[in-house]
Write an enzyme that holds these catalytic residues in place. Sequence first.
Site, mmCIF file in Angstrom:
data_model
loop_
_atom_site.group_PDB
_atom_site.id
_atom_site.type_symbol
_atom_site.label_atom_id
_atom_site.label_comp_id
_atom_site.label_asym_id
_atom_site.label_seq_id
_atom_site.Cartn_x
_atom_site.Cartn_y
_atom_site.Cartn_z
ATOM 1 N N HIS A 95 -10.541 -5.894 -2.203
ATOM 2 C CA HIS A 95 -11.594 -5.611 -1.002
ATOM 3 C C HIS A 95 -12.577 -4.644 -1.772
ATOM 4 O O HIS A 95 -12.596 -3.436 -2.274
ATOM 5 C CB HIS A 95 -11.027 -4.670 -0.001
ATOM 6 C CG HIS A 95 -10.105 -5.361 0.885
ATOM 7 N ND1 HIS A 95 -10.472 -6.572 1.671
ATOM 8 C CD2 HIS A 95 -8.703 -5.448 0.971
ATOM 9 C CE1 HIS A 95 -9.455 -7.141 2.187
ATOM 10 N NE2 HIS A 95 -8.265 -6.232 1.759
ATOM 11 N N GLU A 110 -6.767 -10.625 -1.140
ATOM 12 C CA GLU A 110 -7.311 -10.321 0.053
ATOM 13 C C GLU A 110 -8.783 -10.322 -0.104
ATOM 14 O O GLU A 110 -9.635 -9.403 0.347
ATOM 15 C CB GLU A 110 -6.930 -8.994 0.728
ATOM 16 C CG GLU A 110 -5.333 -8.941 1.133
ATOM 17 C CD GLU A 110 -4.874 -7.685 1.895
ATOM 18 O OE1 GLU A 110 -5.533 -7.077 2.389
ATOM 19 O OE2 GLU A 110 -3.583 -7.634 1.948
ATOM 20 N N GLU A 134 0.707 -1.252 -0.131
ATOM 21 C CA GLU A 134 -0.049 -0.051 -0.030
ATOM 22 C C GLU A 134 0.747 1.403 -0.008
ATOM 23 O O GLU A 134 0.648 2.251 0.978
ATOM 24 C CB GLU A 134 -0.874 -0.103 1.154
ATOM 25 C CG GLU A 134 -2.011 -1.355 1.236
ATOM 26 C CD GLU A 134 -2.840 -1.275 2.512
ATOM 27 O OE1 GLU A 134 -2.777 -0.609 3.089
ATOM 28 O OE2 GLU A 134 -3.466 -2.095 2.612
ATOM 29 N N ASP A 139 -12.674 -9.840 -0.431
ATOM 30 C CA ASP A 139 -14.087 -9.876 0.176
ATOM 31 C C ASP A 139 -14.836 -9.076 -0.529
ATOM 32 O O ASP A 139 -14.283 -7.947 -1.052
ATOM 33 C CB ASP A 139 -13.857 -9.540 1.623
ATOM 34 C CG ASP A 139 -13.109 -8.178 2.043
ATOM 35 O OD1 ASP A 139 -13.072 -7.488 1.376
ATOM 36 O OD2 ASP A 139 -12.627 -8.464 3.397
HETATM 37 O O1 G2I Z 1 -7.533 -3.461 6.351
HETATM 38 C C1 G2I Z 1 -7.830 -4.793 5.696
HETATM 39 C C2 G2I Z 1 -6.544 -5.329 5.214
HETATM 40 C C3 G2I Z 1 -6.029 -4.429 4.139
HETATM 41 N N1 G2I Z 1 -4.888 -4.696 3.347
HETATM 42 C C4 G2I Z 1 -3.890 -5.027 4.436
HETATM 43 C C5 G2I Z 1 -4.164 -5.849 5.635
HETATM 44 O O2 G2I Z 1 -3.277 -6.374 6.356
HETATM 45 C C6 G2I Z 1 -5.464 -5.449 6.165
HETATM 46 O O3 G2I Z 1 -5.739 -6.295 7.147
HETATM 47 C C7 G2I Z 1 -6.441 -5.839 8.357
HETATM 48 C C8 G2I Z 1 -6.846 -6.769 9.399
HETATM 49 O O4 G2I Z 1 -7.758 -7.605 8.682
HETATM 50 C C9 G2I Z 1 -7.374 -6.356 10.635
HETATM 51 O O5 G2I Z 1 -7.668 -7.512 11.581
HETATM 52 O O6 G2I Z 1 -5.572 -5.077 8.816
HETATM 53 C C10 G2I Z 1 -6.037 -4.466 10.136
HETATM 54 C C11 G2I Z 1 -5.190 -3.238 10.770
HETATM 55 O O7 G2I Z 1 -4.719 -2.545 9.685
HETATM 56 C C12 G2I Z 1 -6.578 -5.528 11.215
HETATM 57 O O8 G2I Z 1 -7.170 -4.732 12.141
HETATM 58 C C13 G2I Z 1 -6.660 -4.690 13.350
HETATM 59 C C14 G2I Z 1 -7.245 -3.717 14.280
HETATM 60 O O9 G2I Z 1 -7.378 -2.627 13.662
HETATM 61 C C15 G2I Z 1 -6.506 -3.766 15.700
HETATM 62 O O10 G2I Z 1 -7.439 -3.003 16.634
HETATM 63 C C16 G2I Z 1 -6.199 -5.014 16.335
HETATM 64 O O11 G2I Z 1 -5.349 -4.984 17.459
HETATM 65 O O12 G2I Z 1 -6.191 -5.761 14.102
HETATM 66 C C17 G2I Z 1 -5.470 -5.747 15.169
HETATM 67 C C18 G2I Z 1 -5.115 -7.403 15.530
HETATM 68 O O13 G2I Z 1 -6.458 -8.038 15.828
#
Ligand code: G2I
Length: 473
Positions: free
Chosen positions: A251, A279, A174, A281
């Site tokens: 996404h 990724e 990104e 969805d």
């Molecule tokens: O945002 C969706 C995805 C976009 N592309 C890169 C991916 O790495 C990203 O994944 C998401 C995860 O699915 C989430 O699970 O990335 C987020 C963070 O940028 C993740 O969220 C975070 C929460 O914001 C936090 O509060 C939490 O502590 O997940 C963390 C771990 O559970």
Amino acid sequence: MRKRTALVAFAATLTLLAQPAQALPQEAPLAQASLAAATPGIGHDYEPLRDAAARSGKTFGFAYAPHIANSDAKYKAIAQREFSMVTAENNMKWDATEPRRGQFTFNGADEIMSFAAANNQKVYGHALVWHAQMPAWAKSITNRDDMRKAMNDHIKGVAGRYKGKIEAWDVVNEAFEWDGSRRPSELQKVMGNSWIEEAFRTARAADPNAKLCYNDYSTDGINSKSTAVYNMVKDFKARGVPIDCVGFQTHLIVGQLPASNKQNLQRFADLGVDVRITELDIRIQLPASQQALQTHATEYGQVVKNCWEISRCTGVTIWGISDKYSWIPQVSPGWNAALPWNDNYSTKPALASVANAMGAKKNGSSTGLVCGISAKVGANWSTGYTTDIVIANKGTTPIDGWTLQTTLPDGQKLATGWSGQFTQNGQRLSVSNTSFNKTIKPGESVSFNFNTTKNGNSSTALRNFTVNGQQCT
Ligand code: G2I
């Protein structure tokens, strides 16, 4: 008792040879492996989607969160059955692996590596350098050389630890804005334009066998952002900067799959890099209408089809399994229903659409293969045990040549097998027929057996049986 045939009698004679050399306990306990019990609540009757993907030389992946698998048996069963590739949803990111400078923590990442190995799944590494989930200590660096050192040390630390074990790394995630300019992240502001290629060069040196990818969102169609990435990849290829692949997160919002999706993937592939849907969805405004669910299904199928029609597209990864744990509602309240499985693991039309786009077979129907498996533990001693397996042809056409696959408990190894050709890959055991038990006529069965070394794991429960890629009834 199963009806015995000449083949079974022959195999039974061989069973006598199968006794382990070690002293046997007085009584060998008996265990039954039941396929139905091994895969609770998968929500559909297609073959494992990973098997369908494999026939096209592709992988089907998912974003994995180990803490969910530890508390939710259905999530775990689907994770093991359907997918041939695992991406860490969070555990391999910078904040998770190097929360303090120079202090690496690999617990979650290691858990993902062992889950994947146990289930014969490849690992897609996500992500070495990204402006989000970048620890505060790294974000606060303002000196260019210090930032470069921090970035390179991080890449070396993480990619180096898993050297040779990762299929592909998202080296940089990104880094572009929607208009094609560079995102003004701390990385960009402190290091200037050259940081991306430096990250790729460092990653290549740290793990020469991993494919190195650039990954981004809203690059799914031809637009300013995807064109900026395209121009970067073209430039990297021309100048010999090591890049092997581009990930398209995909996404999507339902109804908004870009018409140029396939053409866009193809133009990257034509640059000489692999492409992947990394990724996937597709979010829907809640409550999801029937019409939205149909469009959702059509678009899921279309994305898979687009990838399947491009030889350099390595496969599709979906960002989770069940809506229950999706990241979507946290960032888009009122939206979700984004994945093929809903909150209680029933499937949406999207699942069948994906399965059909992959050419997945319904269990026992398309090939005429209708089979039954019985797996019993014979001898069981302190360091190993014998498993006796019978494959029955419950259908109306002969099974002419067979391969049975099953997953051994973690850490265990095949020692010796009889009446079959045995190979072990990770924890996945494959047994193919020999010349003398190749054909199983309708109503007949064959049997074989093998010894397994426990390596400290006393479980004798084998999982995920398939014959010729299909589950048995
Ligand atoms: O945002 C969706 C995805 C976009 N592309 C890169 C991916 O790495 C990203 O994944 C998401 C995860 O699915 C989430 O699970 O990335 C987020 C963070 O940028 C993740 O969220 C975070 C929460 O914001 C936090 O509060 C939490 O502590 O997940 C963390 C771990 O559970």
